[in-house]
Design a protein around this motif. Sequence first.
Motif, mmCIF file in Angstrom:
data_model
loop_
_atom_site.group_PDB
_atom_site.id
_atom_site.type_symbol
_atom_site.label_atom_id
_atom_site.label_comp_id
_atom_site.label_asym_id
_atom_site.label_seq_id
_atom_site.Cartn_x
_atom_site.Cartn_y
_atom_site.Cartn_z
ATOM 1 N N LEU A 282 44.514 -8.349 -17.254
ATOM 2 C CA LEU A 282 43.729 -9.239 -16.408
ATOM 3 C C LEU A 282 42.241 -9.087 -16.695
ATOM 4 C CD1 LEU A 282 45.421 -8.778 -12.908
ATOM 5 C CD2 LEU A 282 45.486 -10.824 -14.341
ATOM 6 N N PRO A 283 41.485 -10.169 -16.625
ATOM 7 C CA PRO A 283 40.025 -10.028 -16.663
ATOM 8 C C PRO A 283 39.571 -9.093 -15.555
ATOM 9 C CG PRO A 283 40.663 -12.339 -16.865
ATOM 10 C CD PRO A 283 41.908 -11.572 -16.544
ATOM 11 N N SER A 284 38.486 -8.378 -15.785
ATOM 12 C CA SER A 284 38.065 -7.293 -14.889
ATOM 13 C C SER A 284 38.068 -7.677 -13.429
ATOM 14 C CB SER A 284 36.668 -6.811 -15.291
ATOM 15 O OG SER A 284 36.686 -6.318 -16.610
ATOM 16 N N ASN B 274 41.177 -8.153 -10.906
ATOM 17 C CA ASN B 274 41.882 -6.996 -10.358
ATOM 18 C C ASN B 274 41.441 -6.763 -8.913
ATOM 19 O OD1 ASN B 274 43.374 -5.607 -12.753
ATOM 20 N ND2 ASN B 274 41.374 -6.187 -13.564
ATOM 21 N N GLU B 275 42.291 -6.097 -8.132
ATOM 22 C CA GLU B 275 41.952 -5.735 -6.764
ATOM 23 C C GLU B 275 41.121 -4.460 -6.758
ATOM 24 O OE1 GLU B 275 42.720 -7.126 -3.728
ATOM 25 O OE2 GLU B 275 43.507 -8.900 -4.727
ATOM 26 N N PHE B 276 40.127 -4.380 -5.855
ATOM 27 C CA PHE B 276 39.341 -3.167 -5.689
ATOM 28 C C PHE B 276 40.013 -2.284 -4.646
ATOM 29 C CE2 PHE B 276 36.036 -0.396 -4.185
ATOM 30 C CZ PHE B 276 35.252 -0.147 -5.301
ATOM 31 N N ASN B 277 40.146 -1.013 -4.961
ATOM 32 C CA ASN B 277 40.772 -0.078 -4.036
ATOM 33 C C ASN B 277 39.731 0.396 -3.033
ATOM 34 O OD1 ASN B 277 42.504 1.705 -2.796
ATOM 35 N ND2 ASN B 277 42.151 3.337 -4.290
ATOM 36 N N LEU B 278 39.741 -0.177 -1.832
ATOM 37 C CA LEU B 278 38.781 0.187 -0.798
ATOM 38 C C LEU B 278 39.191 1.527 -0.180
ATOM 39 C CD1 LEU B 278 38.529 -3.350 0.768
ATOM 40 C CD2 LEU B 278 36.669 -2.160 -0.379
ATOM 41 N N PRO B 279 38.380 2.582 -0.356
ATOM 42 C CA PRO B 279 38.809 3.917 0.067
ATOM 43 C C PRO B 279 38.725 4.156 1.570
ATOM 44 C CG PRO B 279 36.607 4.008 -0.894
ATOM 45 C CD PRO B 279 37.085 2.591 -1.066
ATOM 46 N N PHE B 280 37.860 3.413 2.280
ATOM 47 C CA PHE B 280 37.631 3.743 3.683
ATOM 48 C C PHE B 280 38.157 2.691 4.659
ATOM 49 C CE2 PHE B 280 34.183 5.933 1.352
ATOM 50 C CZ PHE B 280 34.604 7.226 1.606
ATOM 51 N N ARG B 281 37.785 1.428 4.463
ATOM 52 C CA ARG B 281 38.211 0.419 5.427
ATOM 53 C C ARG B 281 38.241 -0.940 4.773
ATOM 54 N NH1 ARG B 281 32.873 -0.378 9.289
ATOM 55 N NH2 ARG B 281 31.378 -0.716 7.614
ATOM 56 N N LYS B 282 38.960 -1.819 5.422
ATOM 57 C CA LYS B 282 39.054 -3.193 4.955
ATOM 58 C C LYS B 282 38.810 -4.119 6.133
ATOM 59 C CE LYS B 282 42.141 -6.439 2.569
ATOM 60 N NZ LYS B 282 43.471 -6.647 1.969
ATOM 61 N N LEU B 283 37.798 -4.964 6.022
ATOM 62 C CA LEU B 283 37.451 -5.882 7.103
ATOM 63 C C LEU B 283 38.387 -7.078 7.077
ATOM 64 C CD1 LEU B 283 33.566 -5.827 6.768
ATOM 65 C CD2 LEU B 283 35.009 -4.417 8.220
#
Length: 497
Positions: free
Chosen positions: A99-101, A104-113
């Motif tokens: 996949l183009p950069s 991809n999904e970003f791995n949110l380490p703390f929280r997701k709004l």
Amino acid sequence: MFPFTNTIKIDKEGKTPVYKQIAFAVIDAIRSGGLQAGSHLPGSRELARMLGVHRKTVIAAYDELNAQDWIVIIPRKQVAVSGRIPLLKPQKWNTSAVLPSYQNEFNLPFRKLEGNLLKEELASIPEIIIDDGYPDVRLSPIDELLKTYRSYTSRKYAIKNAHTGTGQGTIKLRETLTHYLSETRGMNISPENILITHGAQMSIYLAAQLLLGKGACIIVARPDYPVASKTFEETGAGIIEVPVDENGMDTDAIEAVCKRKRVSAVYIIPHHHYPTTVTLSVERRMKLLDLSRQYSFAIIEDDYDYDYHYTSSPYLPLASSQHNGTVIYVGSFSKILDPSLRIGFMVAPHNFIQQAVVLRKLIDVGGDGYMQNALAALIIEGELKRHLKKAKKIYHLRRDFLDKQLKEKLGPYISYTLPSGGMAVWIKLKQPYSIALLQQIHSMKVLRADEAENAFRFGFASMNEKELEDTVDLLSMEINKVHKLYPGFERPGKQSK
């Protein structure tokens, strides 16, 4: 000999120039380990022949790569990958799709709004939008504002002033607001008590960050202004809801909470509460101020549409009353001029404003100085006052016109109380009609609907009489379709007035 060339795909109809497509393909091959440091690349003639492009296109690609230090060009000898490239483990070609950069999904380490902003942006614009109370931009003195804005960008002294002190707001606008708020709202303040922001929401965010945190508690109304409640929630504070009736927020309920729990702040919209449009009574205003003194909590007073009253003079804000510096007053010009014109303000004690400026600079170094000074000129020259006088007259007529349309065409199906001011009506659907009905009308979008209350806000200020009539006709047509599904349903009596 040069297997990486098999991965170079040329799209001559694409928006990216062909030479850059070639350069990007070479960079990808180096990054993936397919081309190691020192590896030789085909000559410009050979690569042009292999890709079916002009030699000058390959030369341009190589020049681009050379300028970025990906390759080294030795004239009339060789082209090679730079020796400074780190050794990378080669990856097998075409084993799996990559996949183009940014796909991809970003791995949110703390929280997701939570939110559906992307869906809102991509959704098609419906024919009719029932907003939650916007001004009519067609009436706004935007042309005069922009004319002044443009003139400031060509004057030396104006350029200097526009770049000075924008962290708190230009001194010209803050001084102008000092007089304006004194005349219109009876507030005894100085320019040091004012922070200019990008709208009321930024003011609410800054106040929340300074007042709240984990372990803190804030009281809000039910039903609430969801964006503000979400802002408070993100601080980690606990949120307690108290009911709203025809006299506004229930201050007895606030007192009951204060007796059993430490309260840090109360968020209130005393004029035309969002979403119900009710106004906080005088008795409750006085009691809220007394409770604030007794239990030492701050009051965040959101006065987003103070200027629009039609049948009487508005109550003065809580901030204009005698208090111990505990009222954080929030206002905006977006409801006067244009929702896209993001200029709001916060009024608070000087030390609170100083802290808000420091916090604001972490995310936004300052506002648009030219626009702030142009707005100040609009106020000083009386243009804003003239606009408000004209707009209030027109919005008053539109409110009454909508009232007539609703009674004639939707009376049996709805109930509402006509507000004394503001730019919207809070309309409740009578059973068995559900607010979900509105969401199924593809040619219309309602910006503020509340399933729990089975109600929605009908913003009337932004629509002329023809647009109001068309919107009510569409609602009537859709409700009548549903009515046919309930043959045994008797129409209710008259709606509330």
